[in-house]
Design an enzyme around this catalytic site. Structure first.
Site, mmCIF file in Angstrom:
data_model
loop_
_atom_site.group_PDB
_atom_site.id
_atom_site.type_symbol
_atom_site.label_atom_id
_atom_site.label_comp_id
_atom_site.label_asym_id
_atom_site.label_seq_id
_atom_site.Cartn_x
_atom_site.Cartn_y
_atom_site.Cartn_z
ATOM 1 N N MET A 1 -7.751 32.005 91.427
ATOM 2 C CA MET A 1 -7.551 32.761 90.194
ATOM 3 C C MET A 1 -6.138 32.524 89.671
ATOM 4 S SD MET A 1 -10.410 34.333 89.974
ATOM 5 C CE MET A 1 -11.729 34.969 90.986
ATOM 6 N N LEU A 358 -7.260 35.648 98.536
ATOM 7 C CA LEU A 358 -6.127 34.932 99.129
ATOM 8 C C LEU A 358 -6.443 33.443 99.158
ATOM 9 C CD1 LEU A 358 -5.318 37.395 102.041
ATOM 10 C CD2 LEU A 358 -4.068 37.107 99.900
ATOM 11 N N GLU A 359 -5.681 32.668 98.397
ATOM 12 C CA GLU A 359 -5.966 31.246 98.236
ATOM 13 C C GLU A 359 -5.000 30.367 99.024
ATOM 14 O OE1 GLU A 359 -6.334 30.434 94.066
ATOM 15 O OE2 GLU A 359 -7.746 32.075 93.761
ATOM 16 N N ASN A 360 -4.295 30.965 99.965
ATOM 17 C CA ASN A 360 -3.373 30.207 100.799
ATOM 18 C C ASN A 360 -3.746 30.346 102.267
ATOM 19 O OD1 ASN A 360 -1.167 28.493 101.089
ATOM 20 N ND2 ASN A 360 0.211 30.184 101.538
#
Length: 532
Positions: A1, A358-360
């Protein structure tokens, strides 16, 4: 996002500034390819070069496939290039430093070497989310020069983020021939592919490239049974429409929460921020710039709008993470801090729960501990949603999938982001192109066969072509995918092995949907709410 950047850093001096951001999340998920072909351990000649673990490392697809650049700052150019026909060019504008990222699958406790050819003022190459010490390097050479760094992954790390970025006000930079080498993780995964992601369009105006996906050995998704608990949420039967409400201005229609179309069953407020004084802790406050644009939107009005949504039968959750989110829950202490801080915000604003975006990378063990603890604090009305990237849900062995299964007794819905990803494997082992009904149905099938209930699976799509770099599909295509999964009608070439009524949908974002005539709310929302 995608989210707005609220922090502005000063221009660096002659030495690398200590304040440079090195923890960057990918918006782009990726197919598990290695320069167009997967090389398994022991495969190939004894003197073969080590495989490049990056997708589209030289941008020779003619697009940004596999990469995500902040604020649409990146494009593919034919000149200047270091080799081949194409290279990356990214231009920092205002407070954006033109970050281009890619998330890559890796093995834990392993050493990797990252290199790339760059040119321009203040070009940075680095890694984040390694689970140990993140590294980076930089140069200010106007001619092509090679940057190299290395890192060692932590004991539970399964993916890292590779990034490039420039610096504020210093002009465009170029990058080409990126290389990440080290132990190949793919033999331990159930996902293999030999396809290069096909591209149907390019938002940056770069030349389109077409390719035909090829089939591989089938994905062995092993069913683990249906959830032991009953999902909580607006309706126990699923068919929920989730939309993200932006607490920042990025060109989409600015909205108060009260402006969100009533077709949305769950509204995810984007985003919470990391508490710098508490590992794993989160904070939230309305963005003052947005509040001003909305005529002075106050906390009291925001809370009243949440209460009004409740009165209308809707749920409102606080989304944690996003493109630039840096929240990390990797031990018992941070798990406790997360649960306690999230519960405090739920009590303060009246949120029904949280959304995990959470994209990490995530640690399924400790984040599941935090979420189950939070669910116990909130009680039976708790709503838990997730928005993993496509690569995060390709196998039950990934951390995000393990997180979903570890919390399935309190899980409302997983809305996978079926965009910004390129081609991916479906549950039948075939490779499907992003932006098609087959892509939605065949990838959702993997989750359904992997242990999630139909009501816990949502199809995440962009609300418009402006909302994501790639993967936009028409609302009618989403409706067709929902029908295909529910009763086997309106399918493409992929036919589900069984019927899964109850699947829902999600869009990024309610703001972009409003900018596009509320087509998701009207078409997809209306279709979902009319399904049995």
């Amino acid at each position: 996002m995608q989210r707005a950047t609220r922090q502005i850093q000063s221009r660096p001096g002659p030495r690398r500034p200590s304040g440079t951001r090195t923890t960057l999340a990918a918006v782009a998920a990726l197919a598990l390819t290695v320069s167009g072909a997967v090389l398994l351990a022991g495969e190939g000649s004894a003197h073969a070069d080590p495989p490049d673990l990056l997708q589209n490392p030289g941008f020779e697809t003619g697009t940004l496939a596999g990469w995500s650049c902040s604020a649409n700052s990146g494009t593919v150019v034919t000149s200047p290039v270091h080799s081949g026909h194409y290279a990356l060019q990214a231009t920092p504008v205002g407070s954006d430093d033109a970050q281009c990222t890619q998330q890559v699958a890796v093995l834990p406790d392993s050493t990797y070497t990252l290199s790339g050819w760059v040119q321009g003022s203040y070009v940075y190459l680095g890694d984040s989310g390694t689970g140990s010490t993140d590294t980076s390097t930089w140069s200010t050479d106007a001619a092509w020069n090679q940057l190299t760094t290395s890192f060692t992954t932590g004991p539970s790390t399964s993916s890292v983020t590779v990034y490039l970025h420039g610096w504020y006000g210093t002009g465009a930079y170029q990058a080409d021939d990126l290389l990440l080498t080290g132990p190949v993780p793919y033999p331990t995964s159930t996902v293999t592919t030999t396809s290069t992601p096909p591209v149907t369009s390019s938002p940056t105006g770069t030349p389109p490239v077409t390719s035909s996906p090829t089939s591989t050995p089938p994905v062995t998704a092993t069913p683990t049974g249906t959830p032991t608990g009953t999902p909580t949420g607006p309706s126990g039967g699923g068919h929920l429409l989730t939309g993200y409400w932006q607490d920042f201005d990025n060109g989409a229609t600015d909205q108060k929460l009260s402006d969100v179309n009533p077709a949305y069953d769950i509204i995810a407020v984007a985003f919470a921020d990391a508490d710098p004084n508490s590992p794993g802790g989160i904070t939230f406050a309305l963005d003052p710039t947005l509040a001003s644009k909305l005529g002075g939107y106050t906390d009291a009005q925001f809370k009243a709008d949440i209460a009004a949504k409740h009165a209308a039968g809707k749920k409102v959750v606080l989304s944690v993470g996003g493109q630039n989110g840096t929240i990390s829950v990797g031990d018992a202490t941070s798990a406790t801090d997360f649960a306690n801080s999230a519960y405090a915000l739920i009590q303060q604003y009246g949120f029904d729960g949280v959304d995990i975006d959470l994209e990490n990378g995530v640690n399924s063990t400790y984040l599941a501990q935090a979420l189950n603890s939070l669910a116990a604090k909130v009680g039976s009305g708790f709503v838990l949603t997730m928005a993993p990237q496509t690569i995060d849900m390709q196998s039950t062995g990934t951390e995000y999938f393990k997180l979903a299964l570890a919390t399935k007794s309190v899980l409302t819905v997983v809305n996978t982001q079926y965009y910004n990803s390129g081609s991916m494997n479906g549950c039948d082992g075939n490779v499907y192109s992003e932006g098609s009904v087959d892509f939605l149905t065949a990838l959702a099938c993997t989750q359904l066969q992997g242990g999630l209930a139909p009501s816990q699976v949502g199809l995440g799509v962009p609300a418009s072509t402006s909302a994501a770099g790639s993967g936009y599909v028409s609302p009618q295509t989403v409706d067709d995918a929902l029908d295909c999964l529910a009763d086997g009608t309106n399918c493409g070439s992929f036919k589900p092995p069984t019927s899964w009524p109850g699947v829902g949908a999600m869009t990024w974002s309610t703001n972009w949907d409003a900018s596009n005539g509320n087509s998701i709310a009207t078409t997809v929302g209306g279709h979902l709410h009319g399904m049995p």
